[in-house]
Design an enzyme around this catalytic site. Sequence first.
Site, short mmCIF file in Angstrom:
data_model
loop_
_atom_site.label_atom_id
_atom_site.label_comp_id
_atom_site.label_asym_id
_atom_site.label_seq_id
_atom_site.Cartn_x
_atom_site.Cartn_y
_atom_site.Cartn_z
N ASP A 182 0.85 -1.18 0.00
CA ASP A 182 0.00 0.00 0.00
C ASP A 182 0.89 1.24 0.00
O ASP A 182 1.89 1.29 0.74
CB ASP A 182 -0.89 -0.04 1.25
CG ASP A 182 -2.09 0.89 1.15
OD1 ASP A 182 -1.86 2.07 0.88
OD2 ASP A 182 -3.21 0.43 1.33
N ASN A 184 -2.61 13.03 -2.59
CA ASN A 184 -3.60 13.51 -3.56
C ASN A 184 -4.17 14.86 -3.15
O ASN A 184 -4.34 15.76 -3.98
CB ASN A 184 -4.74 12.48 -3.70
CG ASN A 184 -4.47 11.46 -4.78
OD1 ASN A 184 -3.63 11.66 -5.64
ND2 ASN A 184 -5.17 10.34 -4.73
N HIS A 230 -4.72 15.09 -8.15
CA HIS A 230 -4.86 13.72 -8.62
C HIS A 230 -4.02 13.41 -9.86
O HIS A 230 -3.72 12.24 -10.12
CB HIS A 230 -6.34 13.44 -8.91
CG HIS A 230 -7.17 13.37 -7.66
ND1 HIS A 230 -7.14 12.31 -6.80
CD2 HIS A 230 -8.03 14.27 -7.11
CE1 HIS A 230 -7.95 12.53 -5.79
NE2 HIS A 230 -8.50 13.71 -5.95
N ASP A 261 -1.90 10.11 -10.02
CA ASP A 261 -1.88 9.11 -11.08
C ASP A 261 -0.45 8.78 -11.49
O ASP A 261 -0.12 7.62 -11.80
CB ASP A 261 -2.66 9.60 -12.30
CG ASP A 261 -4.16 9.52 -12.10
OD1 ASP A 261 -4.59 8.92 -11.08
OD2 ASP A 261 -4.92 10.04 -12.93
N GLU A 264 -4.90 2.57 -4.10
CA GLU A 264 -3.45 2.66 -3.93
C GLU A 264 -2.85 1.36 -3.41
O GLU A 264 -1.68 1.33 -3.01
CB GLU A 264 -3.09 3.81 -2.97
CG GLU A 264 -3.51 3.60 -1.53
CD GLU A 264 -4.92 4.06 -1.24
OE1 GLU A 264 -5.22 4.33 -0.06
OE2 GLU A 264 -5.74 4.15 -2.18
#
Length: 350
Positions: free
Chosen positions: A215, A223, A228, A232, A258
């Site tokens: 994770d 974020n 975002h 990404d 994630e």
Amino acid sequence: MYELDNPQDARRYSETAMQLIESYDIHATPDYFRLLYDYASERDPVVAKKLRDVSDETPEVFRRAAEDLVTSHYGVDRSVRLVTETGDAMQDQIREVVRQVNDAGDDVHDFGDALDGLADNLGNLDGGGTMKTLVSQMIMVTRRMRAKSDQLEQDLKQSANEIRNLQDRLEESRREALTDLLTGITNRAGFDRALRRQTEWATEEGSHLSLVMCDIDHFKNFNDTYGHQLGDQVLKLVGGVLHGSLKGRDVPCRYGGEEFALILPETPVDGAQKVADNIRNTIAAKRIVRKSTGETISRVTMSFGVAEYRLGEAPAALVGRADAALYRAKSEGRNRVCREETPAAVIAAE
């Protein structure tokens, strides 16, 4: 398959889904409606938790979370439809080939009957123009059969080309159905399929199999802070590192959001722990750079949980143990690898 809700509950969940679509200005597509219906009904605990966590955030954050969930949970639907449609088209084309061959068989039978009739007439020649007539008829029948044979050859070649094209489309659709579109590695549907196959293989062969769940640490904060688009880029970076760090039959997967997973066949837990730690160090050494300015803005760390398959257990049990180890890694400070805690009873049995 979904179990049907009673009409009253279904209406309430549907109304909630439509209210969310309106409140957060979400596209009213079937996939988004299905996602928000699942959220309202808490049919899918993962969906419910992830959307609950952002329910008090800005509409943009909620929409983004919904988009990620649609991609990771329901994005396979289009590819599945493509596989089904292409498979149906292949079946139709194969049926057409069978029809062509059957028709050719009928033509050959008719040709044989025609030649038999002409042969019978040869025994009754009475001179004059009879021989010329029979020869002319044989030439005509033979030319007709040759034309049909040429047409069959052409039709079969065309059908073969069409089947090859359909096979290529089918393979592409299958790959798409099992691939995460953002990171390019195996998606959740592919993970479930690969883990099932590898546990079956490990049971049959009596071989090692390890699973790593991992994770990205504090990804939500990343974020919120940087946006975002950079988020990404981080997901793509992690996918690239996982893909480049594994070999052979190892399978890197985006499990959802994630969270990632590594399926490591023929690998005992000690080896899997080393693989995870190497990836952890590689990720931690990366720097996230804003392309527009060249500014180094952050670094990324990950937490890992490692578990080894126990022969005969359900794949979900292996996922649960690796997930528990991941949770412990996060609770102990993140940016670390934790392996499963083996119960004393299991150690004694071994």
